[in-house]
Design a protein around this motif. Structure first.
Motif, PDB file in Angstrom:
ATOM      1  N   SER A  14       0.855  -1.188   0.000  1.00 37.17           N
ATOM      2  CA  SER A  14       0.000   0.000   0.000  1.00 37.17           C
ATOM      3  C   SER A  14       0.887   1.232   0.000  1.00 37.17           C
ATOM      4  O   SER A  14       1.894   1.260   0.705  1.00 37.17           O
ATOM      5  CB  SER A  14      -0.874   0.027   1.249  1.00 37.17           C
ATOM      6  OG  SER A  14      -1.607  -1.174   1.352  1.00 37.17           O
ATOM      7  N   SER A  15       0.511   2.235  -0.777  1.00 33.16           N
ATOM      8  CA  SER A  15       1.308   3.457  -0.720  1.00 33.16           C
ATOM      9  C   SER A  15       0.428   4.674  -0.552  1.00 33.16           C
ATOM     10  O   SER A  15      -0.709   4.721  -1.026  1.00 33.16           O
ATOM     11  CB  SER A  15       2.190   3.588  -1.970  1.00 33.16           C
ATOM     12  OG  SER A  15       1.383   3.649  -3.113  1.00 33.16           O
ATOM     13  N   GLY A  16       0.976   5.641   0.145  1.00 35.72           N
ATOM     14  CA  GLY A  16       0.258   6.887   0.387  1.00 35.72           C
ATOM     15  C   GLY A  16       0.680   7.490   1.718  1.00 35.72           C
ATOM     16  O   GLY A  16       0.797   6.785   2.706  1.00 35.72           O
ATOM     17  N   ASP A  17       0.915   8.800   1.705  1.00 37.69           N
ATOM     18  CA  ASP A  17       1.304   9.476   2.951  1.00 37.69           C
ATOM     19  C   ASP A  17       0.220   9.376   4.009  1.00 37.69           C
ATOM     20  O   ASP A  17       0.500   9.364   5.202  1.00 37.69           O
ATOM     21  CB  ASP A  17       1.586  10.962   2.677  1.00 37.69           C
ATOM     22  CG  ASP A  17       2.909  11.165   1.962  1.00 37.69           C
ATOM     23  OD1 ASP A  17       3.693  10.192   1.892  1.00 37.69           O
ATOM     24  OD2 ASP A  17       3.152  12.283   1.475  1.00 37.69           O
ATOM     25  N   GLU A  18      -1.053   9.315   3.559  1.00 40.49           N
ATOM     26  CA  GLU A  18      -2.135   9.248   4.542  1.00 40.49           C
ATOM     27  C   GLU A  18      -2.061   7.962   5.355  1.00 40.49           C
ATOM     28  O   GLU A  18      -2.566   7.895   6.472  1.00 40.49           O
ATOM     29  CB  GLU A  18      -3.506   9.395   3.846  1.00 40.49           C
ATOM     30  CG  GLU A  18      -3.979   8.201   3.010  1.00 40.49           C
ATOM     31  CD  GLU A  18      -3.394   8.176   1.594  1.00 40.49           C
ATOM     32  OE1 GLU A  18      -2.388   8.867   1.345  1.00 40.49           O
ATOM     33  OE2 GLU A  18      -3.946   7.462   0.742  1.00 40.49           O
ATOM     34  N   LEU A  19      -1.404   6.942   4.788  1.00 39.62           N
ATOM     35  CA  LEU A  19      -1.288   5.667   5.506  1.00 39.62           C
ATOM     36  C   LEU A  19      -0.122   5.685   6.487  1.00 39.62           C
ATOM     37  O   LEU A  19      -0.249   5.243   7.626  1.00 39.62           O
ATOM     38  CB  LEU A  19      -1.105   4.512   4.509  1.00 39.62           C
ATOM     39  CG  LEU A  19      -2.199   4.368   3.444  1.00 39.62           C
ATOM     40  CD1 LEU A  19      -1.773   3.368   2.376  1.00 39.62           C
ATOM     41  CD2 LEU A  19      -3.506   3.939   4.082  1.00 39.62           C
ATOM     42  N   GLY A  49       5.173   5.701   2.098  1.00 38.08           N
ATOM     43  CA  GLY A  49       4.625   7.014   1.738  1.00 38.08           C
ATOM     44  C   GLY A  49       4.923   7.358   0.286  1.00 38.08           C
ATOM     45  O   GLY A  49       5.530   6.573  -0.449  1.00 38.08           O
ATOM     46  N   ASP A  50       4.475   8.542  -0.117  1.00 36.02           N
ATOM     47  CA  ASP A  50       4.590   8.951  -1.520  1.00 36.02           C
ATOM     48  C   ASP A  50       5.963   9.546  -1.838  1.00 36.02           C
ATOM     49  O   ASP A  50       6.084  10.749  -2.117  1.00 36.02           O
ATOM     50  CB  ASP A  50       3.486   9.979  -1.841  1.00 36.02           C
ATOM     51  CG  ASP A  50       2.092   9.369  -1.750  1.00 36.02           C
ATOM     52  OD1 ASP A  50       1.879   8.302  -2.342  1.00 36.02           O
ATOM     53  OD2 ASP A  50       1.219   9.956  -1.079  1.00 36.02           O
ATOM     54  N   TYR A  51       7.005   8.743  -1.774  1.00 37.48           N
ATOM     55  CA  TYR A  51       8.361   9.175  -2.131  1.00 37.48           C
ATOM     56  C   TYR A  51       8.883   8.189  -3.153  1.00 37.48           C
ATOM     57  O   TYR A  51       8.813   6.976  -2.934  1.00 37.48           O
ATOM     58  CB  TYR A  51       9.294   9.138  -0.916  1.00 37.48           C
ATOM     59  CG  TYR A  51       8.892  10.055   0.205  1.00 37.48           C
ATOM     60  CD1 TYR A  51       9.489  11.314   0.335  1.00 37.48           C
ATOM     61  CD2 TYR A  51       7.927   9.668   1.135  1.00 37.48           C
ATOM     62  CE1 TYR A  51       9.120  12.167   1.373  1.00 37.48           C
ATOM     63  CE2 TYR A  51       7.562  10.514   2.165  1.00 37.48           C
ATOM     64  CZ  TYR A  51       8.158  11.751   2.284  1.00 37.48           C
ATOM     65  OH  TYR A  51       7.786  12.584   3.297  1.00 37.48           O
ATOM     66  N   GLY A  59      -2.786   2.485  -4.619  1.00 38.36           N
ATOM     67  CA  GLY A  59      -2.471   3.882  -4.314  1.00 38.36           C
ATOM     68  C   GLY A  59      -1.482   4.474  -5.303  1.00 38.36           C
ATOM     69  O   GLY A  59      -0.773   3.757  -6.007  1.00 38.36           O
ATOM     70  N   GLY A  60      -1.501   5.797  -5.380  1.00 38.17           N
ATOM     71  CA  GLY A  60      -0.538   6.502  -6.218  1.00 38.17           C
ATOM     72  C   GLY A  60      -0.842   6.465  -7.700  1.00 38.17           C
ATOM     73  O   GLY A  60       0.041   6.639  -8.529  1.00 38.17           O
ATOM     74  N   LEU A  61      -2.110   6.256  -8.037  1.00 39.78           N
ATOM     75  CA  LEU A  61      -2.484   6.242  -9.462  1.00 39.78           C
ATOM     76  C   LEU A  61      -3.259   7.493  -9.860  1.00 39.78           C
ATOM     77  O   LEU A  61      -3.767   7.589 -10.969  1.00 39.78           O
ATOM     78  CB  LEU A  61      -3.346   5.011  -9.779  1.00 39.78           C
ATOM     79  CG  LEU A  61      -2.625   3.687  -9.946  1.00 39.78           C
ATOM     80  CD1 LEU A  61      -3.579   2.636 -10.493  1.00 39.78           C
ATOM     81  CD2 LEU A  61      -1.420   3.827 -10.859  1.00 39.78           C
ATOM     82  N   ASP A  76       1.824  13.877  -6.400  1.00 41.79           N
ATOM     83  CA  ASP A  76       2.246  12.868  -5.426  1.00 41.79           C
ATOM     84  C   ASP A  76       1.823  11.458  -5.841  1.00 41.79           C
ATOM     85  O   ASP A  76       1.978  10.506  -5.088  1.00 41.79           O
ATOM     86  CB  ASP A  76       1.721  13.207  -4.018  1.00 41.79           C
ATOM     87  CG  ASP A  76       0.201  13.187  -3.950  1.00 41.79           C
ATOM     88  OD1 ASP A  76      -0.445  13.045  -5.016  1.00 41.79           O
ATOM     89  OD2 ASP A  76      -0.342  13.323  -2.843  1.00 41.79           O
ATOM     90  N   ASP A  77       1.261  11.324  -7.027  1.00 44.00           N
ATOM     91  CA  ASP A  77       0.885   9.999  -7.515  1.00 44.00           C
ATOM     92  C   ASP A  77       1.991   9.482  -8.425  1.00 44.00           C
ATOM     93  O   ASP A  77       2.113   9.884  -9.576  1.00 44.00           O
ATOM     94  CB  ASP A  77      -0.462  10.069  -8.250  1.00 44.00           C
ATOM     95  CG  ASP A  77      -1.599  10.356  -7.282  1.00 44.00           C
ATOM     96  OD1 ASP A  77      -1.746   9.590  -6.310  1.00 44.00           O
ATOM     97  OD2 ASP A  77      -2.313  11.347  -7.479  1.00 44.00           O
ATOM     98  N   LEU A  78       2.805   8.590  -7.879  1.00 47.24           N
ATOM     99  CA  LEU A  78       4.081   8.265  -8.511  1.00 47.24           C
ATOM    100  C   LEU A  78       4.234   6.815  -8.929  1.00 47.24           C
ATOM    101  O   LEU A  78       5.241   6.438  -9.515  1.00 47.24           O
ATOM    102  CB  LEU A  78       5.203   8.574  -7.495  1.00 47.24           C
ATOM    103  CG  LEU A  78       5.258  10.012  -6.982  1.00 47.24           C
ATOM    104  CD1 LEU A  78       6.029  10.076  -5.673  1.00 47.24           C
ATOM    105  CD2 LEU A  78       5.909  10.892  -8.034  1.00 47.24           C
TER     106      LEU A  78
HETATM  107 MG    MG Z   1      -2.252   8.456  -2.776  1.00 48.89          MG
END
Ligand code: MG
Ligand code: AMP
Length: 427
Positions: free
Chosen positions: A9-14, A45-47, A69-71, A76-78
């Motif tokens: 799973s990816s995302g800063d919110e997580l 996270g989103d890096y 995530g990230g789509l 920030d969608d990488l």
């Molecule tokens: Mg995201």
């Protein structure tokens, strides 16, 4: 061979704890049910460097990696970009998808912002996984690595969009890719009164790893044991029956139920079958046992009533507990528990009377009766049983544990076992 999976799973919110990673939970459950070994659930996270690192790690340890995530269309969608780099593929724009996104905006009477075209970019060679509910499709990238073939699947983070994509597209593909006919079947035992480690010892050696897998899951206050077998349908179901019988014998009376069931359901079924009735006298559980029993449809067939007597006066006035007993040994005592059980049984005219009295905490403990001291009693026509337990944990924990042990008393009694041998091991 596709056996192992990793959910990423990816995302800063997580990673910042603002959003709970429900996607991984959903996906892992589906994968395990489909017979895959879920090696890990990863969250980053989103890096770009962290996303790349996570995919590289995941690819080393599993044949299938499912990322969410990230789509999205924003900076920030990488995921797509990073994964293309990791896999050594160039990005291309899929014209049909680009047109579709443009149309979706047009249908809403809006002009598509240019950055949305990002969602029409895919690594070369990707198989697009359509998204019926949103603009961002997912994709699958099949690549060769030093460790063998890898299937990298990317889905949008929005749970409502991701879930049907998993169910309608990813799982059927997985079934097919894993070689057609074979099925995964499982059977679950619900146990109580034995620790996970003791349970492990009990079943050790009973299931050869080539024939089936055993997984333990502790969901307080019970521990479930799930047996999974795999193979062609007829062979798998026969093997499941054989190995289940072996486990049933090993686990014995610790297994209170099989499949998706609860202690109160099992007790209810047993009481119904034997045409017996039950009344309760609850002190420290404050009606919890009655609540659990009445959560089961049809409980009126065996449940007469619940005397929730919290104060000493109520115990005396309602249940007929002797003031002298309370004076002499206190409300939390074997004597009082016995008088409560007998009182409830007599008042209700039931076959069984079950009583609890204890100190749930956090205050009220003494040297002789620390927090967690609980007495349980069962009165029957022939005999009465009582036992003092020393439970542990927070107030709600003590209450739940007490309700579970008390219900287990009824179950054990109905099985012809000594109810007071129901225990909770802590090791
Ligand atoms: Mg995201
Ligand atoms: P994204 O695809 O990264 O743009 O994610 C879109 C939204 O989906 C996020 O803002 C979250 O609200 C939600 N989301 C993303 N990943 C997860 C996840 N692992 N679990 C639950 N919700 C998620």
């Amino acid at each position: 061979m596709i056996e192992r999976a990793i959910v990423l799973s990816s995302g800063d919110e997580l990673t910042t704890g603002r959003t709970v990673d429900t996607n991984a939970n959903f996906i892992a459950d589906k994968l395990v049910a489909a017979g895959l070994d879920v090696v890990a659930i990863m969250v980053v996270g989103d890096y770009p460097d962290r996303i790349a690192w996570a995919w590289q790690q995941a690819m080393q340890h599993a044949e299938v990696v499912i990322g969410t995530g990230g789509l999205g269309p924003t900076a920030d969608d990488l995921t797509t970009e990073v994964l293309a780099q990791v896999a050594g593929r160039r990005l291309y724009m899929d014209q049909a998808i680009a047109d579709r996104i443009r149309q979706m905006f047009a249908a809403m009477g809006r002009v598509m912002p240019e950055n949305n075209l990002k969602q029409a970019m895919f690594p070369e060679g990707a198989t697009i996984i359509p998204n019926a509910l949103g603009t961002a499709p997912g994709f699958r990238l099949d690549i060769e690595t030093e460790r063998g073939g890898r299937h990298l699947i990317v889905l949008p983070g929005v749970p409502r969009e991701m879930k049907p994509m998993i169910e309608e597209q990813v799982l059927p593909w997985l079934q097919q890719a894993r070689g057609g006919e074979d099925v995964y079947l499982s059977h679950t035992f619900q146990t109580f009164g034995i620790s996970e480690s003791a349970l492990d010892e009990l079943v050790a050696g009973s299931i050869p790893s080539a024939e089936g897998r055993i997984a333990f899951r502790a969901a307080f206050p019970q521990i479930s044991v799930r047996l999974t077998v795999h193979g062609p349908p007829a062979i798998a179901s026969q093997r499941l029956a054989e190995l289940s019988a072996r486990l049933r014998e090993r686990i014995g009376a610790y297994a209170y139920g099989e499949g998706d069931t609860s202690m109160e359901e099992v007790v209810g079924t047993m009481l119904t079958q034997r045409r017996l009735t039950l009344a309760l006298a609850e002190s420290c559980t404050g009606g919890l046992i009655g609540n659990r029993i009445t959560n089961v449809p049809g409980s009126s067939a065996y449940f007469i009533g619940d005397f929730v007597t919290y104060s000493n006066d109520a115990k005396t006035a309602v249940l007929g507990v002797h003031a002298a007993t309370l004076e002499r040994v206190g409300a939390v005592s074997e004597e009082v528990a016995l008088e409560m059980a007998a009182g409830a049984r007599g008042l209700a005219g039931s076959d069984l009377g079950l009583a609890t009295t204890g100190i749930a905490g956090p205050d009220g403990g003494t040297k002789d009766k620390p927090v967690g001291t609980v007495c349980i009693a069962l009165a029957t026509a022939e005999k009465s049983y009582v036992r003092r337990y020393q439970f542990w944990g927070t107030r709600d924990w003590v209450k739940i544990l007490t309700s579970q042990v008390a219900l287990d008393w009824v179950r054990r009694h109905l099985l012809g076992l000594d109810p007071s041998e129901s225990g909770v091991l802590r090791r």
